[in-house]
Design a protein around this motif. Structure first.
Motif, short mmCIF file in Angstrom:
data_model
loop_
_atom_site.label_atom_id
_atom_site.label_comp_id
_atom_site.label_asym_id
_atom_site.label_seq_id
_atom_site.Cartn_x
_atom_site.Cartn_y
_atom_site.Cartn_z
N TYR A 1 -1.30 -1.37 5.48
CA TYR A 1 -1.36 -1.48 4.02
C TYR A 1 -1.67 -0.14 3.35
CZ TYR A 1 -6.47 -1.50 4.49
OH TYR A 1 -7.77 -1.15 4.77
N THR A 2 -2.24 0.79 4.12
CA THR A 2 -2.46 2.14 3.62
C THR A 2 -2.22 3.12 4.77
OG1 THR A 2 -3.93 3.53 2.26
CG2 THR A 2 -4.96 2.27 4.06
N SER B 1 -2.38 2.27 -1.83
CA SER B 1 -2.72 1.17 -0.94
C SER B 1 -2.05 -0.12 -1.40
CB SER B 1 -4.24 0.98 -0.92
OG SER B 1 -4.60 -0.12 -0.12
N ALA C 1 1.04 -0.77 -1.74
CA ALA C 1 2.33 -0.57 -2.42
C ALA C 1 3.42 -0.35 -1.37
CB ALA C 1 2.25 0.61 -3.38
N ASP C 2 4.61 0.02 -1.83
CA ASP C 2 5.73 0.26 -0.93
C ASP C 2 6.72 1.20 -1.61
OD1 ASP C 2 7.65 -1.27 -2.56
OD2 ASP C 2 6.59 -3.02 -1.83
N ARG D 1 8.65 -0.05 -4.93
CA ARG D 1 7.84 -0.08 -6.15
C ARG D 1 7.37 1.31 -6.57
NH1 ARG D 1 3.00 -3.99 -5.33
NH2 ARG D 1 3.27 -3.51 -3.12
N SER D 2 7.29 2.23 -5.62
CA SER D 2 6.77 3.57 -5.92
C SER D 2 7.84 4.55 -6.34
CB SER D 2 6.04 4.11 -4.69
OG SER D 2 4.99 3.24 -4.30
N HIS E 1 2.85 6.45 -1.36
CA HIS E 1 2.45 5.35 -2.24
C HIS E 1 0.96 5.04 -2.09
CE1 HIS E 1 2.15 2.57 1.16
NE2 HIS E 1 3.35 2.98 1.59
N LYS F 1 7.07 4.78 3.98
CA LYS F 1 6.32 3.52 3.98
C LYS F 1 5.22 3.62 5.03
CE LYS F 1 5.46 -0.96 3.41
NZ LYS F 1 4.14 -0.93 4.09
N SER G 1 -3.26 7.67 -5.74
CA SER G 1 -4.38 6.88 -5.23
C SER G 1 -4.62 7.18 -3.74
CB SER G 1 -4.08 5.39 -5.48
OG SER G 1 -5.21 4.59 -5.26
N GLU H 1 -3.62 5.61 -13.18
CA GLU H 1 -2.21 5.73 -13.57
C GLU H 1 -1.76 7.18 -13.47
OE1 GLU H 1 -1.83 5.21 -17.97
OE2 GLU H 1 -4.03 4.98 -17.85
#
Length: 204
Positions: free
Chosen positions: A63-64, A33, A35-36, A39-40, A31, A59, A103, A183
């Motif tokens: 955060y990244t 930065s 995210a989790d 959501r991914s 995922h 995960k 990303s 995106e």
């Protein structure tokens, strides 16, 4: 859906319904930065069902991803454990294992994939920002996509620098630019998975 508990939360493994009793592909998706996995997961969920591949969405501990914050550590250790468990319980086809990401996740997929190319023959990088230097291994085939109007990781200082460097090192790179931002367009997602059976014309 399988959830693996870790110190950083849940990692998710999607096992498609009707998975054949034969060696199957595995895609690991990192995922972006902040995210989790929850959501991914939708980024590749439909493709995993359609093309019948295992989809692992880890995960990150922070955060990244660890190497982006200074060096390999808990994230790569967790990935090793997850992959070992998956290979123990599923007949994974080693020739169809891919590292993918969006990303910061794309930067992580490129970095890990180039260092472990003999284990991961495919790398799928959607809007990467950079590659952390290291000792390359193997000859993975690489797919990169990036929006020409990306406001988060501008294409001129990211993929338009990364891709020529990869090609200069002898890597085979399928590079797709598109009109858009930060995106993953559906058609390019499908194109990136063409090695699993999707029908998509090659880039010019």
């Amino acid at each position: 859906m399988h959830a693996f508990d870790g110190s950083q939360g849940e990692h998710l493994l999607l096992v498609p319904t009707g998975l054949p009793d034969a060696p199957v592909p595995l895609v690991v998706f990192f995922h972006g930065s902040g995210a989790d996995p929850v959501r991914s997961l939708p980024v590749l969920e439909a493709e995993a069902q359609r093309l019948q591949f295992l989809l692992l969405v880890p995960k990150s501990f922070h955060y990244t991803w660890d190497v982006i914050l200074g060096g390999f550590g808990p994230d790569v250790t967790a990935l090793d454990t997850l992959l070992r468990r998956i290979f123990e319980h599923f007949p994974v086809d080693p020739d169809r294992v891919a590292l993918a990401g969006f990303s910061d996740g794309a930067s992580y997929a490129l970095t890990l994939g180039l260092l472990n190319g003999s284990l991961f023959p495919r790398i799928l990088a959607y809007s990467p920002g950079f590659v952390v230097p290291g000792q390359p291994d193997g000859s993975p085939r690489i797919f990169v996509s990036h929006g020409t109007a990306d406001p988060v990781l501008p294409i001129d200082r990211c993929s338009r620098r990364i891709v020529p460097e990869l090609r200069s090192l002898g890597y085979e790179v399928d590079y797709r630019e598109f009109d858009g931002g930060h995106e993953v367009p559906r058609n390019l997602l499908t194109a990136s998975l063409s090695f699993l059976g999707a029908s998509e014309p090659a880039a010019d």
